[in-house]
Design an enzyme around this catalytic site. Sequence first.
Site, short mmCIF file in Angstrom:
data_model
loop_
_atom_site.label_atom_id
_atom_site.label_comp_id
_atom_site.label_asym_id
_atom_site.label_seq_id
_atom_site.Cartn_x
_atom_site.Cartn_y
_atom_site.Cartn_z
N GLN B 19 0.82 -1.22 0.00
CA GLN B 19 0.00 0.00 0.00
C GLN B 19 0.85 1.26 0.00
O GLN B 19 0.34 2.36 -0.20
CB GLN B 19 -0.92 0.00 1.22
N CYS B 25 -5.16 0.30 3.81
CA CYS B 25 -5.26 -1.13 4.13
C CYS B 25 -6.67 -1.65 3.90
O CYS B 25 -6.87 -2.78 3.45
CB CYS B 25 -4.85 -1.34 5.57
N HIS B 161 -6.00 -1.52 11.68
CA HIS B 161 -5.40 -2.03 10.45
C HIS B 161 -6.27 -3.15 9.86
O HIS B 161 -6.65 -4.08 10.59
CB HIS B 161 -3.99 -2.58 10.76
#
Lengths: 228, 213
Positions: B19, B25, B161
Site C-alpha cells: 500500500q 489497508c 489495520h
Amino acid sequence: APAPSSPAARNEAWVSAFPELLGPARYALEMYNHGRAAGTRAALGSVRGRVRRAGRGMVYSLKATLEEPPCNDPTVCQLPVAKKTLLCSFEVLNELGKHVLLRRNCRPVETKVTDDRNETLSSVLPLSNKAPLPQDFSVRMVSIFKEFVTKYNRTYETKEEAQWRMSVFASNVIRAQKIQALDRGTAQYGVTKFSDLTEEEFRTFYLNPLLKEKPGRKMRLAKAVPDP
Amino acid sequence: APHEWDWRNKGAVTKVKDQGMCGSCWAFSVTGNVEGQWFLKRGALLSLSEQELLDCDTVDKACLGGLPSNAYSAIKTLGGLETEDDYSYHGHLQTCSFSAKKARVYINDSVELTQNELKLAAWLAENGPISVAINAFGMQFYRRGISHPLRPLCSPWFIDHAVLLVGYGNRSDTPFWAIKNSWGSDWGEEGYYYLHRGSGACGVNTMASSAVV
C-alpha cells in the site's frame, strides 16, 4: 543550582552551573525540535540530571522543562496555543563523542519542576535497568543502522536527518526488544523496513484510524456453516 | 472446521501487494476478499484494483482510512471492480476514472461474520479468505513467528489495520491465523503475518466480513 528568575538569565545560569549536561541536553533539544521551523522551536528551561557509566560511554538521565512558544499562526496550529511549559525526561548516551537519544518522554506540567529524586528514569534501557548496557552499544547501533540503510536502500537529505533517523532507529530497537519480551507467542520482533519511523509517523502513514472511530455500514450476519 | 486450511495452496490468493505510505489497508483487505470470492464462485483469480476504491469510494477517505463495509457498498454502487492492470495503484487519491465497461467482477452483497473464532475458521474453509481488522500493535517490528501480545497491549478496542485471513493451522501446538498484509513481501514472513488464533488476539474476530458473489 537554583533556577534564576528570567528564562534568558536562567539559560545563562544553567550553562555555568551544569557544564557537563550541556552537550546531552542540547542534543536532546535538537532532536526534540527536529523538523520545526525557526520561531516554532521549544527552548530549554531548567535541567537536572544524573549520569552513570555504561560500557565505554555515559548515559545522561535528564529531567528538563521545555518552553513551547505561543502559536498564533493558523497555518501551523488550528487554534491559538498559549505559551506552554513541558516536563521532559530524556536519556542520552554519549559514547566516543557521539550522542544517541535513547528515550524521550514529555508532558505538559505546571512550571515548577517537581522534586522526585527517587524516580528511576532509565527503566527502558535496557529492559531492566539493572542489566548493564552492552559494550560499545553506540558503535554496534551505528553498524546495525548502516546495515539497515543498505538493505532498505535508505537515503536521507542531510546529515542532521540521518542523525535524527539513527536516534529514532536506536529507540525503535529498544522498543522492539520490549515488545519481544512481552509477547506470549513465538513471534520475533526486530529491525524491519519501518525501523527508522517514529511511532507517530508509522501510525500516520500506514494505519487506518477510521477503523476504530466509525462503526461503518451495518451488514447482515452471514449464515453459519452447517455442521457436516 | 478442518484442522488446518490455506487458500494460498488452492489458488485463491494473489501475490502480496504494497500500500505504500498510505492508510489504504481497507481497500487491500476488501479486494483480497473479493479476489477470493470471485475465484471460488467463478474460477478465475484476478488481481483487483485498490486505486478504484481510493478514487471512487466517496464515503471512505482514501489514504486517510476507510471501512470494508463501506467499500463493499461502493463496489455494488459503482457496478464492480476493474483489474489491477486496468486501474493501477498509485498510493494517493486521484480523480475517479472508473469505467463500468472495464469492470471485470461484481458483487451482490456483503455480510458480517461471527466473532466465534472456531466458527470463523469453519467459514473460511468453506467460503474463502475473510476481510478482518486488527490492532496493529507490534507489527512495525514484526519479523516472523506467531504473534501473541498481552491483551492490554493489543486491545480489541483499538482496531487500526485491515488485513485478510487466508488460512489457519498450528505450529508446534500454537494455533495461528495466516494473514495477508499489504506492506510488501519484504515485511514479515514474505508479506504475511501470523497471529495467535482462539484468544481474540488484537481483536482479530471483531470485524470479520466478506463480499457475496
